[in-house]
Structure formats: C-alpha cells, structure tokens
Design an enzyme around this catalytic site. Structure first.
Site, mmCIF file in Angstrom:
data_model
loop_
_atom_site.group_PDB
_atom_site.id
_atom_site.type_symbol
_atom_site.label_atom_id
_atom_site.label_comp_id
_atom_site.label_asym_id
_atom_site.label_seq_id
_atom_site.Cartn_x
_atom_site.Cartn_y
_atom_site.Cartn_z
ATOM 1 N N ASP A 241 34.396 25.288 68.313
ATOM 2 C CA ASP A 241 35.854 25.349 68.359
ATOM 3 C C ASP A 241 36.506 25.031 67.013
ATOM 4 O OD1 ASP A 241 35.174 22.718 68.279
ATOM 5 O OD2 ASP A 241 36.584 22.054 69.816
ATOM 6 N N HIS B 214 25.740 36.783 40.657
ATOM 7 C CA HIS B 214 26.506 36.149 41.727
ATOM 8 C C HIS B 214 25.816 34.863 42.189
ATOM 9 C CE1 HIS B 214 28.629 40.177 42.864
ATOM 10 N NE2 HIS B 214 29.126 39.617 41.780
ATOM 11 N N ASP C 259 32.147 30.521 36.008
ATOM 12 C CA ASP C 259 33.059 31.575 36.447
ATOM 13 C C ASP C 259 33.859 30.987 37.606
ATOM 14 O OD1 ASP C 259 34.351 33.828 37.371
ATOM 15 O OD2 ASP C 259 32.612 35.149 37.188
ATOM 16 N N ASP D 276 40.986 34.574 37.332
ATOM 17 C CA ASP D 276 39.545 34.863 37.251
ATOM 18 C C ASP D 276 39.093 34.628 35.819
ATOM 19 O OD1 ASP D 276 36.978 35.715 37.636
ATOM 20 O OD2 ASP D 276 37.469 37.788 38.115
ATOM 21 N N HIS E 71 27.130 45.251 34.366
ATOM 22 C CA HIS E 71 28.381 45.353 35.132
ATOM 23 C C HIS E 71 29.504 45.989 34.326
ATOM 24 C CE1 HIS E 71 30.023 41.899 32.923
ATOM 25 N NE2 HIS E 71 28.900 41.250 33.179
ATOM 26 N N HIS F 5 38.224 44.458 36.054
ATOM 27 C CA HIS F 5 38.742 44.962 37.320
ATOM 28 C C HIS F 5 40.191 44.543 37.469
ATOM 29 C CE1 HIS F 5 38.365 40.804 38.750
ATOM 30 N NE2 HIS F 5 37.145 40.792 38.228
ATOM 31 N N HIS G 230 39.498 40.673 43.086
ATOM 32 C CA HIS G 230 39.236 42.096 42.844
ATOM 33 C C HIS G 230 40.311 42.830 43.637
ATOM 34 C CE1 HIS G 230 35.158 42.051 40.879
ATOM 35 N NE2 HIS G 230 35.259 40.801 41.302
ATOM 36 N N GLU H 179 35.678 41.232 30.674
ATOM 37 C CA GLU H 179 34.580 40.288 30.824
ATOM 38 C C GLU H 179 33.218 40.838 30.374
ATOM 39 O OE1 GLU H 179 33.511 39.851 35.104
ATOM 40 O OE2 GLU H 179 35.443 40.819 35.453
ATOM 41 N N TYR I 206 22.850 39.092 29.589
ATOM 42 C CA TYR I 206 22.020 38.263 30.457
ATOM 43 C C TYR I 206 20.546 38.562 30.164
ATOM 44 C CZ TYR I 206 26.597 38.733 32.543
ATOM 45 O OH TYR I 206 27.953 38.782 32.720
ATOM 46 N N ARG J 299 28.843 35.068 29.598
ATOM 47 C CA ARG J 299 29.970 35.956 29.927
ATOM 48 C C ARG J 299 31.248 35.268 29.479
ATOM 49 N NH1 ARG J 299 28.720 36.893 34.683
ATOM 50 N NH2 ARG J 299 30.027 35.508 35.949
ATOM 51 N N GLU K 244 35.412 35.810 30.000
ATOM 52 C CA GLU K 244 36.346 36.599 30.815
ATOM 53 C C GLU K 244 37.766 36.059 30.718
ATOM 54 O OE1 GLU K 244 36.620 38.134 35.463
ATOM 55 O OE2 GLU K 244 35.457 36.346 34.969
#
Length: 428
Positions: A37, A228, A245, A256, A335, A339, A346, A370, A374, A392, A394
C-alpha cells in the site's frame, strides 16, 4: 513560476493545430505502487503538466473542437476527507474553477458520462499513444475509428521555451551548481561513491529542488566507462577520476550537468591531457551554436574533433576520415553530442519535422552539449596510462537570437578551476 494565463495560451495554441470535429484527451500520470500500500513519489505526466500546471493524479484535460466552437474541460478529483487525512489535500472542483482558465471543471468520477456526450458528432480522437490509458477510460478508443497521436503536436510546442520556463531551468541549474561545487570540495579520502552522492542530493533538497531530474551517476575510475552506471556503491580510489552526472528538477524543469573531477584534488598528467582534449572539443562545439545550425552538424564536428584528439594522444592510429568512416571512434565515443532539455531531462520534443527533415536550432531551444571519451581498464589497444579513464563534460545551452547562452557556464570545469575548488575545504 508560470502564470495560469501562459497555460491557457499553450492550450489555445494547441487547439489551433487540431482538426475540427475532434476530441482531445490528455491524461494525468497514474500513481505507481512501490509495494503493497505504498507508492513511489508522484510525478505528473509532462504533457499534461505543460498544458495545465496541475500536479494531481486521476485528472484529465479534454478539448472538444467543432467548426463553431471549442470547449476546454478539466477533470479533477473530488474532495475526500478520508483520502486527504492519509494523503494530503486535494484542490477539488470549486477551487479548480477559481484557479484554471478553462470552460468547465468536472469531477473525475463523472468522466464516463461526460465523455459519452462529448463524443457525439466528433470524428477524430487525439491522445498520447505512448501513455497508458486507464481502463475506465478505454471507452474513448472504442468510440472513434480515427485516432491521432497528440504527443508530437505538444512536443513541437515544447521545443521553444518561454521566458518563465527558461527562468525555472536557470533556477534548477543554479541549485545543481551548488551541488557540483560542494562535490568538488568534498573530502573524498576513504569515502564511497554513495557518500558523495548523498552530498549532492542533500544540496538539491536543501536549496528547494525536491527531486533529481534523473538517477544521478557518481562513477569512480573504470565505473565511468559504464554510461548508465547508477550503482554508486564503489570506493573512491585515490588517483582515479570521478564522473558525476547529476542534475536537479525545479518545479518540474530539469538541469543536466556532468563534471569529471579527481579523487585526490589533482589530475594526473594523462588525465589532464585527455580531459583538456575533451574540454577543447566541447568549447568549440558550443561556439558553433546559433539559430539555423543543425544538431547533426554539431555531432559530425564533435566526432571529427574527438577523433583527431585521440590520434594526437595515441589512443587511435590512422587518418581521421578513415577512422570515422569505419566507426572506430565509436568504441570510445558511443553517444550523441546532446539532446533537448526542459520539462524532461531528455525533453519529449522532436528532432525531425512532419516531413522527416531535421529541425534546425531556433531561439528559445535548450539542449545539452556533452562530449566524452571512455576507455576500459581492459583495453590493451590503448596506452596503459589512459586505461580505466572515463570523462564526460556536459553543459546546458540556450539558443539565443544570434548565438547561445551557456546556462551552466558558471559551474567550474577547467582543470585549474576544479583543482582549486577540490582543495577548498582542506585549505579552510
């Protein structure tokens, strides 16, 4: 804050895009059960919020358009003392009538009855194809033969931000700036990723942002090579870099930001070399931003600059054109360059128009830039000094009338700035 008049202006603009003899329904998000609940913290559907500014569940916005007139109706939960005892106050029908600039407010339990009347003589049904339709409201789909997706129309509107939206994004970034600067100054000796994450999230909430815009990444060393990575449970190892990040959400608007910082306050020479190459790339790409430029132009140039940089550092070998043609750079830069960002990190806004042509940058758009590299610790094709490094950088960029504004430009990102802030608490 965004005024009710602006939400009405958005609804009016959407109405102009709709066909005559149509019914449009945009639902609120549903509560999601965590266990038994208890629910997850509620977060409103972004398209519904964009058109109403209303944060309650079990609600719906309906626009009934005919040749002669358009009627806008908001369905809201009725007042319920027992519910409110456990879960908090609801606005209710009477207060909603005072607040919202709509033609009518109806309680949600009357949705079925009201919709049956509104469906008469309507040919088209607009709704969000991606959104789960509540079972009780499935009758909508069954009553229409012609269905149209409303989300691309709203997404197109969300591409260009208003002054009030930009103000909220700026506020989110300002809070995120504090969190990142505190993370740089945080004494990382004998600490864990989750302890640094706790500092970041503490600063979000302390300064009025009650939610992060996405699950934060605090990735030390080789963990940064998992794009990620959200475990955030490894030790902070002296001599390694930490890719952070993390961005907060303020009044539903996102930030972001990614910064990559050293555990022990100083970049090693290989870390510095790679970092400065990526930073140089980012600055050059940001400098390209202006109305009329395509995101694909930014992507292509970023791939060229990063590939040339990796050749200079000995990470890749060969001519940059051949390497790009063979997609060799993708191993280390997999990548996109950025965006759209707004109500969602996003943002649910299109990259192509109705004719499948790429949408050019326009004043009022907000996007991230960004670039990153890697390199796995197990990659034997790369010089040992670069293995296990993931970087990275960004920022969040607003397209202006003739150029751009780096909304997050005040967040430290040069090697000197980061090293200075990293030593701040120790010097104090």
């Amino acid at each position: 804050m965004i005024k009710e008049s602006e939400y009405k202006k958005r609804r009016d603009a959407l109405t102009k895009k709709l066909s005559n003899n149509s019914l449009t329904v945009v639902f609120s998000a549903e509560n999601k059960t965590r266990s038994n609940d208890t629910n997850y913290p509620y977060r409103q559907n972004s398209n519904f919020y964009y058109l109403t500014g209303f944060k309650e569940d079990n609600s719906a916005l309906v626009i009934a358009k005919s040749k002669k007139e358009t009627k806008t109706i908001l369905f809201v939960q009725h007042k319920d003392e027992v519910y409110e005892l456990w879960n908090g106050k609801r606005l209710g029908k009477l207060e909603a009538r005072k607040r919202f600039l709509v033609d009518a407010v109806i309680v949600s339990k009357d949705f079925k009855k009201s919709i049956k009347k509104l469906c008469k003589e309507k040919k088209y049904l607009y709704y969000d194809f991606q959104q789960k339709i509540p079972k009780a409201k499935k009758l909508l789909i069954d009553n229409f033969k012609t269905h149209r997706d409303i989300s691309p129309l709203i997404g197109e509107m969300r591409l260009v931000k208003s002054k009030s939206e930009i103000s909220l994004i700026k506020k989110a970034i300002e809070i995120t700036k504090i969190a990142h600067h505190e993370a740089m100054a945080f004494d990382k000796r004998n600490k864990n990723e989750y302890e640094l994450l706790a500092s970041i999230e503490h600063n979000f909430k302390k300064h009025g942002a009650y939610s992060d815009a996405y699950t934060s990444i605090v990735a030390c060393g080789d963990s940064a090579n998992t794009l990620h990575y959200i475990s955030n449970d490894k030790p902070l190892v002296n001599g390694e870099l930490i890719l952070i990040d993390a961005g907060c959400e303020y009044e539903y608007y996102a930030s972001d930001i990614t910064r990559t910082i050293p555990v022990n306050t100083k970049f090693s020479e290989p870390q510095r070399e790679l970092y400065n190459m990526i930073l140089d790339t980012q600055l050059k790409i940001i400098n390209m931003i202006k109305p009329g430029v395509f995101r694909s132009d930014l992507q292509k140039e970023a791939e060229i600059l990063l590939t040339k940089g990796m050749i200079r550092l000995g990470i890749l070998k060969g001519k940059y054109k051949k390497l790009i043609k063979k997609q060799e750079h993708k191993k280390y830069y997999p990548h996109g360059i950025g965006h759209w960002m707004g109500l969602d990190v996003h943002d649910e806004a299109p990259y192509l128009d109705a004719n499948k042509k790429e949408i050019a940058l326009k004043k009022g758009m907000v996007l991230t830039i960004e670039p990153g590299i890697y390199i796995s610790k197990d990659d034997k094709n790369v010089l040992k000094k670069f293995r296990g490094i993931g970087i990275r950088i960004e920022d969040d960029i607003l397209v202006t009338k003739t150029s751009y504004n780096n909304l997050s430009g005040g967040i430290a990102k040069t090697v000197k700035e980061i090293e200075t802030r990293s030593q701040h608490k120790k010097m104090a």
